[in-house]
Each structure stands twice: as C-alpha cells, then as structure tokens.
Scaffold this motif. Structure first.
Motif, mmCIF file in Angstrom:
data_model
loop_
_atom_site.group_PDB
_atom_site.id
_atom_site.type_symbol
_atom_site.label_atom_id
_atom_site.label_comp_id
_atom_site.label_asym_id
_atom_site.label_seq_id
_atom_site.Cartn_x
_atom_site.Cartn_y
_atom_site.Cartn_z
ATOM 1 N N PRO A 1 1.025 -1.263 -0.414
ATOM 2 C CA PRO A 1 -0.087 0.152 -0.098
ATOM 3 C C PRO A 1 0.525 1.420 0.551
ATOM 4 O O PRO A 1 0.614 2.406 -0.338
ATOM 5 C CB PRO A 1 -0.655 -0.040 1.358
ATOM 6 C CG PRO A 1 -0.842 -1.914 1.805
ATOM 7 C CD PRO A 1 0.191 -2.457 0.846
ATOM 8 N N ASP A 2 1.258 1.518 0.620
ATOM 9 C CA ASP A 2 2.504 2.907 0.550
ATOM 10 C C ASP A 2 3.450 2.522 -0.417
ATOM 11 O O ASP A 2 3.121 4.340 -1.079
ATOM 12 C CB ASP A 2 3.864 2.738 1.154
ATOM 13 C CG ASP A 2 4.516 3.968 1.756
ATOM 14 O OD1 ASP A 2 4.342 5.052 2.333
ATOM 15 O OD2 ASP A 2 6.152 3.027 1.286
ATOM 16 N N TYR B 1 -5.641 -3.152 -4.103
ATOM 17 C CA TYR B 1 -4.778 -1.968 -4.159
ATOM 18 C C TYR B 1 -5.118 -0.409 -5.155
ATOM 19 O O TYR B 1 -3.899 -0.075 -4.742
ATOM 20 C CB TYR B 1 -3.446 -3.044 -4.062
ATOM 21 C CG TYR B 1 -3.334 -4.073 -2.847
ATOM 22 C CD1 TYR B 1 -2.433 -3.838 -1.932
ATOM 23 C CD2 TYR B 1 -3.703 -5.249 -3.471
ATOM 24 C CE1 TYR B 1 -2.402 -4.453 -0.771
ATOM 25 C CE2 TYR B 1 -3.483 -6.599 -2.610
ATOM 26 C CZ TYR B 1 -2.837 -5.771 -1.091
ATOM 27 O OH TYR B 1 -2.779 -6.861 -0.256
ATOM 28 N N ASN B 2 -5.227 -0.733 -5.838
ATOM 29 C CA ASN B 2 -5.496 0.176 -6.337
ATOM 30 C C ASN B 2 -6.518 0.876 -7.094
ATOM 31 O O ASN B 2 -6.492 0.309 -8.248
ATOM 32 C CB ASN B 2 -3.513 0.306 -7.718
ATOM 33 C CG ASN B 2 -3.802 0.962 -9.004
ATOM 34 O OD1 ASN B 2 -3.525 1.289 -9.875
ATOM 35 N ND2 ASN B 2 -2.841 2.376 -8.015
ATOM 36 N N SER B 3 -7.273 1.070 -6.624
ATOM 37 C CA SER B 3 -9.293 0.949 -7.118
ATOM 38 C C SER B 3 -9.038 2.192 -8.552
ATOM 39 O O SER B 3 -10.108 1.669 -8.795
ATOM 40 C CB SER B 3 -9.625 1.059 -6.567
ATOM 41 O OG SER B 3 -9.340 2.265 -5.857
ATOM 42 N N ASP B 4 -8.280 2.619 -8.186
ATOM 43 C CA ASP B 4 -8.490 4.015 -9.528
ATOM 44 C C ASP B 4 -7.970 3.718 -10.986
ATOM 45 O O ASP B 4 -8.467 3.932 -11.980
ATOM 46 C CB ASP B 4 -7.726 5.140 -9.262
ATOM 47 C CG ASP B 4 -6.593 5.115 -8.829
ATOM 48 O OD1 ASP B 4 -5.617 4.126 -9.375
ATOM 49 O OD2 ASP B 4 -5.848 6.856 -8.939
ATOM 50 N N GLY B 5 -7.026 2.255 -10.385
ATOM 51 C CA GLY B 5 -6.684 1.911 -11.965
ATOM 52 C C GLY B 5 -5.823 2.802 -12.480
ATOM 53 O O GLY B 5 -5.112 2.059 -14.179
ATOM 54 N N SER B 6 -5.462 3.707 -11.841
ATOM 55 C CA SER B 6 -3.860 3.849 -12.771
ATOM 56 C C SER B 6 -2.740 3.527 -13.226
ATOM 57 O O SER B 6 -2.262 3.771 -14.240
ATOM 58 C CB SER B 6 -3.436 5.187 -11.795
ATOM 59 O OG SER B 6 -2.619 4.909 -10.581
ATOM 60 N N TYR B 7 -2.190 2.290 -12.012
ATOM 61 C CA TYR B 7 -1.137 1.938 -12.548
ATOM 62 C C TYR B 7 -1.518 1.184 -14.086
ATOM 63 O O TYR B 7 -0.673 1.059 -15.053
ATOM 64 C CB TYR B 7 -0.532 0.346 -11.646
ATOM 65 C CG TYR B 7 0.510 -0.129 -12.100
ATOM 66 C CD1 TYR B 7 2.026 1.163 -11.864
ATOM 67 C CD2 TYR B 7 0.576 -1.451 -13.138
ATOM 68 C CE1 TYR B 7 2.899 0.031 -12.270
ATOM 69 C CE2 TYR B 7 1.789 -1.659 -13.292
ATOM 70 C CZ TYR B 7 3.434 -1.398 -12.867
ATOM 71 O OH TYR B 7 4.082 -1.592 -13.763
ATOM 72 N N LYS B 8 -2.340 0.350 -13.781
ATOM 73 C CA LYS B 8 -3.024 -0.897 -15.377
ATOM 74 C C LYS B 8 -2.960 0.417 -16.149
ATOM 75 O O LYS B 8 -2.486 0.032 -17.551
ATOM 76 C CB LYS B 8 -4.037 -1.429 -15.410
ATOM 77 C CG LYS B 8 -4.338 -2.602 -16.595
ATOM 78 C CD LYS B 8 -6.129 -3.176 -15.975
ATOM 79 C CE LYS B 8 -6.128 -3.948 -17.078
ATOM 80 N NZ LYS B 8 -6.745 -4.795 -17.229
ATOM 81 N N LEU B 9 -3.273 1.156 -16.348
ATOM 82 C CA LEU B 9 -3.660 2.336 -17.236
ATOM 83 C C LEU B 9 -2.363 2.967 -17.733
ATOM 84 O O LEU B 9 -2.323 3.248 -18.772
ATOM 85 C CB LEU B 9 -4.461 3.826 -17.241
ATOM 86 C CG LEU B 9 -5.002 4.715 -18.021
ATOM 87 C CD1 LEU B 9 -6.072 4.357 -19.448
ATOM 88 C CD2 LEU B 9 -5.420 6.490 -17.406
ATOM 89 N N LYS B 10 -1.220 3.018 -16.782
ATOM 90 C CA LYS B 10 0.051 3.806 -17.039
ATOM 91 C C LYS B 10 0.781 2.854 -18.388
ATOM 92 O O LYS B 10 1.457 2.970 -19.143
ATOM 93 C CB LYS B 10 0.824 4.022 -16.213
ATOM 94 C CG LYS B 10 1.904 4.923 -16.436
ATOM 95 C CD LYS B 10 2.723 4.767 -15.204
ATOM 96 C CE LYS B 10 4.183 5.588 -14.710
ATOM 97 N NZ LYS B 10 4.766 5.432 -13.819
ATOM 98 N N TYR B 11 0.361 1.188 -17.523
ATOM 99 C CA TYR B 11 1.278 0.257 -17.913
ATOM 100 C C TYR B 11 0.843 0.396 -19.698
ATOM 101 O O TYR B 11 1.887 0.661 -21.205
ATOM 102 C CB TYR B 11 0.808 -0.601 -17.157
ATOM 103 C CG TYR B 11 1.133 -2.432 -18.311
ATOM 104 C CD1 TYR B 11 2.934 -2.425 -18.878
ATOM 105 C CD2 TYR B 11 0.624 -2.913 -18.619
ATOM 106 C CE1 TYR B 11 2.953 -3.237 -19.296
ATOM 107 C CE2 TYR B 11 0.913 -4.213 -19.325
ATOM 108 C CZ TYR B 11 2.239 -4.033 -19.584
ATOM 109 O OH TYR B 11 2.308 -5.825 -20.101
ATOM 110 N N LEU B 12 -0.915 0.076 -19.668
ATOM 111 C CA LEU B 12 -1.175 -0.264 -20.742
ATOM 112 C C LEU B 12 -0.661 0.973 -21.952
ATOM 113 O O LEU B 12 -0.234 0.601 -23.293
ATOM 114 C CB LEU B 12 -3.139 -0.269 -21.069
ATOM 115 C CG LEU B 12 -3.574 -1.724 -20.209
ATOM 116 C CD1 LEU B 12 -4.480 -1.679 -20.379
ATOM 117 C CD2 LEU B 12 -2.385 -2.746 -20.425
#
Length: 158
Positions: free
Chosen positions: A66-67, A106-117
């Motif tokens: 989380p951190d 852990y990342n409910s806004d989906g920002s990591y997946k969006l950045k990766y894609l």
C-alpha cells in the motif's frame, strides 16, 4: 563496547530519521521462477488478497505494497521497481482476473494498469512505425535495384 555503542547509535539514528527504503532482504528471489509456476504465483496472489497464508517475503510485500503504491515506489530500490513492474505486467497480461482483484484492493483507481497499457501501446506503435520505415526502405532499395535491372534489360534488347 565500541561495537555495541556504534550499533545503538545507528539504531537510534534509523529510528529518528526513518527508513528511506524497503528491505533488500528478499531481492535475491527468482521472479522468473515464480512467474513460471502457476502454484507459486497463486500463493503470492492469495497472500495479497487475504485468501491464503503468506511466506515471510509475501508478508513483507503485503505490508509494503500500500505504501509503495501510494508513493510511486519511492522507497523501492531500482531492482525492486523493475521487479515490481515485471510481476505486475505479467499479471496484467497473463492473469487479468487476478489483476482485477489486486487492483480493486490496492489500486482501485486503475492508474497503474492505465499507465502500463498506455506505455505498452506507445511502444507497440513505435515498433510498428519502425518496422514500417524499415519495410519502406527495403521496398525503395528493391525498386532502385529493380530499375537498374530493368534498364539493363531494356538496353540489352536494343
């Protein structure tokens, strides 16, 4: 006595200043082996999702995740950042149902997946563009050589 004093001083300094990075104790873990094993990867995923027991390194990951997400892995070493990206990219690409559950927790806004894609799409477009440029060069070279051959054929027939 000097060793004990030095140890106590360093321990107190660490407590006062805070820890600037996550432990490197588990940096030697073979991520490729985990990713290649459905059983091992499922064990880690279940640990993170509170669906199963955690190994010591799984507990460390679960405590720090989380951190790390909230602070863009600011306390991660370069090796940890690269490992985290490798694992997350693998899960997104190969185990999307598991990723959806992890993302929800852990990342409910989906920002990591969006950045990766977005990055993946951009890299794909660059590769396609590069291949198109290379193919165009090959066609032009063929046409250039073809023109010379055609010219020679025409000259021989006269």
């Amino acid at each position: 006595m000097k060793t004990l004093t030095a140890f106590l001083f360093l321990s107190m300094a660490n407590l006062c200043l805070g820890n600037d990075s996550y432990t490197t104790k588990y940096d030697g873990i073979n991520l490729d082996e985990i990713l290649a094993s459905h059983r091992l990867l499922t064990g880690y995923i279940n640990c993170l999702l509170d669906k199963g027991p955690c190994s010591p390194d799984g507990k460390e990951l679960k405590n720090n995740l989380p951190d790390a997400i909230d602070n863009d892995c600011h306390k991660c070493t370069q090796k940890q950042k690269e490992g985290a990206d490798k694992v997350m990219h693998f899960i997104i690409d190969n185990r999307p149902e598991d990723w959806d559950e992890l993302e929800e927790k852990y990342n409910s806004d989906g920002s990591y997946k969006l950045k990766y894609l977005t990055t993946k799409l951009s890299e794909h477009n660059e590769d396609v563009s590069k291949n198109d440029d290379e193919n165009e060069e090959e066609v032009n070279e063929s046409l250039d050589h073809g023109s010379e051959d055609d010219h020679e054929t025409v000259m021989e027939s006269h």
